[in-house]
Write a protein that holds these residues in place. Structure first.
Motif, PDB file in Angstrom:
ATOM      1  N   GLN A  81      -5.861  11.212   7.469  1.00  6.08           N
ATOM      2  CA  GLN A  81      -4.404  11.361   7.410  1.00  6.08           C
ATOM      3  C   GLN A  81      -3.668  10.329   8.255  1.00  6.08           C
ATOM      4  O   GLN A  81      -2.484  10.091   8.030  1.00  6.08           O
ATOM      5  CB  GLN A  81      -4.006  12.771   7.830  1.00  6.08           C
ATOM      6  N   LYS A  82      -4.346   9.705   9.207  1.00  5.68           N
ATOM      7  CA  LYS A  82      -3.717   8.625   9.961  1.00  5.68           C
ATOM      8  C   LYS A  82      -3.465   7.421   9.062  1.00  5.68           C
ATOM      9  O   LYS A  82      -2.571   6.613   9.311  1.00  5.68           O
ATOM     10  CB  LYS A  82      -4.603   8.221  11.146  1.00  5.68           C
ATOM     11  N   TYR A  83      -4.257   7.295   8.005  1.00  3.18           N
ATOM     12  CA  TYR A  83      -4.099   6.196   7.061  1.00  3.18           C
ATOM     13  C   TYR A  83      -3.388   6.641   5.786  1.00  3.18           C
ATOM     14  O   TYR A  83      -2.706   5.841   5.148  1.00  3.18           O
ATOM     15  CB  TYR A  83      -5.487   5.610   6.714  1.00  3.18           C
ATOM     16  N   TYR A  84      -3.553   7.884   5.426  1.00  2.06           N
ATOM     17  CA  TYR A  84      -2.957   8.423   4.209  1.00  2.06           C
ATOM     18  C   TYR A  84      -2.359   9.787   4.566  1.00  2.06           C
ATOM     19  O   TYR A  84      -2.998  10.823   4.403  1.00  2.06           O
ATOM     20  CB  TYR A  84      -4.039   8.528   3.133  1.00  2.06           C
ATOM     21  N   PRO A  85      -1.114   9.798   5.092  1.00  5.27           N
ATOM     22  CA  PRO A  85      -0.517  11.026   5.644  1.00  5.27           C
ATOM     23  C   PRO A  85      -0.455  12.197   4.675  1.00  5.27           C
ATOM     24  O   PRO A  85      -0.567  13.356   5.088  1.00  5.27           O
ATOM     25  CB  PRO A  85       0.894  10.574   6.052  1.00  5.27           C
ATOM     26  N   ARG A  97     -12.640   3.475 -11.032  1.00  7.44           N
ATOM     27  CA  ARG A  97     -11.986   3.314  -9.739  1.00  7.44           C
ATOM     28  C   ARG A  97     -12.164   4.572  -8.876  1.00  7.44           C
ATOM     29  O   ARG A  97     -12.065   5.697  -9.361  1.00  7.44           O
ATOM     30  CB  ARG A  97     -10.490   3.046  -9.945  1.00  7.44           C
ATOM     31  N   SER A  98     -12.400   4.360  -7.597  1.00  5.31           N
ATOM     32  CA  SER A  98     -12.460   5.470  -6.648  1.00  5.31           C
ATOM     33  C   SER A  98     -11.967   4.959  -5.294  1.00  5.31           C
ATOM     34  O   SER A  98     -11.790   3.756  -5.086  1.00  5.31           O
ATOM     35  CB  SER A  98     -13.888   6.009  -6.533  1.00  5.31           C
ATOM     36  N   LEU A 113      -5.031   5.564  -8.420  1.00  7.64           N
ATOM     37  CA  LEU A 113      -4.191   4.560  -9.067  1.00  7.64           C
ATOM     38  C   LEU A 113      -3.016   4.116  -8.201  1.00  7.64           C
ATOM     39  O   LEU A 113      -2.318   3.159  -8.544  1.00  7.64           O
ATOM     40  CB  LEU A 113      -3.679   5.089 -10.415  1.00  7.64           C
ATOM     41  N   GLN A 114      -2.798   4.794  -7.079  1.00 11.81           N
ATOM     42  CA  GLN A 114      -1.691   4.432  -6.178  1.00 11.81           C
ATOM     43  C   GLN A 114      -2.127   3.482  -5.071  1.00 11.81           C
ATOM     44  O   GLN A 114      -1.302   3.072  -4.251  1.00 11.81           O
ATOM     45  CB  GLN A 114      -1.103   5.690  -5.538  1.00 11.81           C
ATOM     46  N   HIS A 115      -3.407   3.150  -5.039  1.00  8.24           N
ATOM     47  CA  HIS A 115      -3.910   2.318  -3.935  1.00  8.24           C
ATOM     48  C   HIS A 115      -4.857   1.266  -4.487  1.00  8.24           C
ATOM     49  O   HIS A 115      -5.845   1.590  -5.154  1.00  8.24           O
ATOM     50  CB  HIS A 115      -4.643   3.205  -2.917  1.00  8.24           C
ATOM     51  N   VAL A 145       0.853  -1.207   0.000  1.00 10.61           N
ATOM     52  CA  VAL A 145       0.000   0.000   0.000  1.00 10.61           C
ATOM     53  C   VAL A 145       0.884   1.251   0.000  1.00 10.61           C
ATOM     54  O   VAL A 145       1.011   1.933   1.012  1.00 10.61           O
ATOM     55  CB  VAL A 145      -0.966   0.004   1.210  1.00 10.61           C
ATOM     56  N   PRO A 146       1.522   1.565  -1.118  1.00 10.59           N
ATOM     57  CA  PRO A 146       2.450   2.698  -1.168  1.00 10.59           C
ATOM     58  C   PRO A 146       1.818   4.024  -0.767  1.00 10.59           C
ATOM     59  O   PRO A 146       2.473   4.859  -0.133  1.00 10.59           O
ATOM     60  CB  PRO A 146       2.902   2.714  -2.633  1.00 10.59           C
TER      61      PRO A 146
END
Length: 493
Positions: free
Chosen positions: A375-379, A310-311, A279-281, A155-156
């Protein structure tokens, strides 16, 4: 059970659609009438934007594996839910193989299911959970890691901008799925509409129902477009109206429905459709619920595939509304309170003060506070990439209890009359994902003789090859079953 084979299904969601198809496959000559108050099939809790679409299989939902005071992890619910989802996939695979439903756009897609936690205590819990689940073949493909670089490969998006020294852990199941339950529902109903002796009435609301001396049910129906009313008779009635089921159960006046109440919980999600982000997740990543939060409020960052697009969704943010349906009335809750359930509802409220506090905190959150949770999951999330959407309404069960007076229950429950001529489904998650198992349980309860007959048993084995066997204890059967459904449903596995 009488033999007239006239069935009425109230509500055109995933449950009624599933039951209708099962009945039509098992009894091709039966007559089925479906009433739906909205002008569209599967537009309430089954709709894609009202439903998380996780394909709940207990791979990543940490609330299905609670930890007790001694630190032991209870995996019994996770095993049951995971097996139930495999049963759903077998049924869907049968429908695809028989070309009974359209597959022009996939209604189920392959998406990794992951759990993600931070902090030493949570890391220890996740490790124990992983070790307990891996002992069973149904979870043998689960991978665990506490390595920052490994998790960053999975999960980059979630690792960008995160401190590499942070104590994190994750588990991953590559066989996870994303499911558009609204799409499945509409395809099932389309199949039913092609069948003989099936009628689907949209924009029709069931106003009342009562049992006649003959045992049949007399149903009062109103056409919401014209205002016209009519009465219909049915040998069997299924109330699969989501949050609207409780009110109709009360109107049926069956003794088995006494003592039930409902507690509505609404939800919201942050939604992102920016391709530079989406597209990054490619995963559904679940964390741990906040203290006092209901199970349906476990935070998760999900890839959604809806009609080929995709969303990302993050949430849910819980809220409170007195509506029992998203398209319901604010009077739903107060009008549901009666002499038979007021004490259980008051007792459940007293025993769930922490939930009330949590809901109040959620309702008064500012947009900035909601964004901090993301932001805790996706800073490195950007505020402008996300919009707030309203999800479906869920009505949790409040049930009379001899010790507590009343208890708040999460999950689903079938309530049926003593003579098995009426059944109602109450509750919420993980209902849609386990809809086939739930409806099979209903058939066992309401059609026991037919379910025991050779003709029904043979047809059930054709639709669901593993029926009567355990996918939990039989590792080889689980693997063969998954390989087959993966190929038929065109999942990568």
């Amino acid at each position: 059970m009488n033999t007239q084979q006239e069935y009425t299904l109230i509500g055109a969601g995933i449950m009624s659609a599933t039951l209708g198809v099962l009945l039509k496959q098992l009894q091709p000559t039966c007559s089925i009438t479906i009433y739906e108050r909205l002008d569209r099939v599967g537009a309430e809790s089954s709709d894609a934007w009202n439903n998380a679409g996780t394909g709940h299989s207990a791979f990543c939902e940490l609330n299905y594996t609670p930890e007790d005071e001694q630190g032991a992890v209870d995996i019994s619910k996770a095993l049951k839910i995971s097996e139930a989802f495999e049963i759903s996939k077998q049924f869907w695979a049968y429908l695809v193989e028989q070309q009974l439903v359209s597959t022009s756009v996939p209604f189920i897609n392959d998406i990794d299911h992951m759990s993600f936690v931070w902090g030493e205590g949570n890391r220890a819990f996740l490790k124990k959970r992983y070790e307990s689940l891996r002992a069973y073949g149904i979870f043998e493909d689960m991978v665990h890691s506490e390595d920052f670089e490994q998790i960053a490969e999975w999960v980059p998006l979630m690792m960008q901008g995160r401190d590499p020294s942070e104590k994190i852990a994750a588990t991953r199941m590559a066989i996870g799925t994303d499911v558009n339950f609204g799409s499945i529902t509409r395809r099932l109903i389309k199949y039913l509409e092609r069948c003989d002796s099936v009628q689907v009435h949209l924009g029709h609301q069931v106003e009342d129902l009562r049992q006649k001396e003959t045992g049949e049910w007399e149903i009062d129906v109103k056409n919401l477009r014209t205002g016209e009313e009519h009465t219909a008779d049915s040998a069997f009635v299924f109330i699969g109206a989501g949050g609207g089921a409780l009110k109709l159960l009360e109107k049926s006046a069956i003794p088995e429905g006494e003592g039930y109440g409902g507690f509505p919980v609404s939800g919201q999600f942050l939604k992102c459709t920016n391709p530079l982000v989406t597209l990054q997740h490619e995963a559904k990543v679940y964390g741990k619920a906040a203290e006092g939060a209901p199970p349906m409020s476990v935070p998760h960052l999900d890839t959604r595939m809806l009609n080929g697009k995709r969303s990302l969704l993050f949430g849910p943010y819980a809220g409170f509304s007195t509506k029992f349906l998203k398209n319901g009335s604010y009077l739903d809750l107060p009008l549901s309170i009666d002499a038979h359930n007021i004490f259980p509802m008051l007792s459940a409220g007293i025993h769930n003060i922490s939930l009330t506090k949590y809901l109040i905190e959620q309702v008064v959150q500012s947009p900035e506070e909601r964004f901090k949770a993301l932001q805790k999951y996706y800073p490195e999330a950007r505020f402008e990439d996300w919009e707030l959407i309203t999800a479906g309404q869920r009505v949790q069960i409040i049930k009379k209890d001899p010790k507590e007076g009343g208890v708040l229950k999460f999950g689903t429950e079938i309530v049926s009359s003593k003579d098995n001529t009426l059944a109602a489904l109450l509750g919420a998650s993980p209902g849609a994902s386990t809809s086939v198992s739930i409806m099979l349980d209903l058939l066992k309860r309401c059609f026991p003789n037919e379910m025991a007959s050779p003709s029904w048993q043979n047809k059930l084995r054709e639709m669901i090859p593993s029926i009567g066997k355990s996918l939990i204890s039989d590792r080889d059967l689980c693997k063969r079953t998954r390989n087959r459904t993966t190929a038929v449903l065109k999942l990568e596995g």
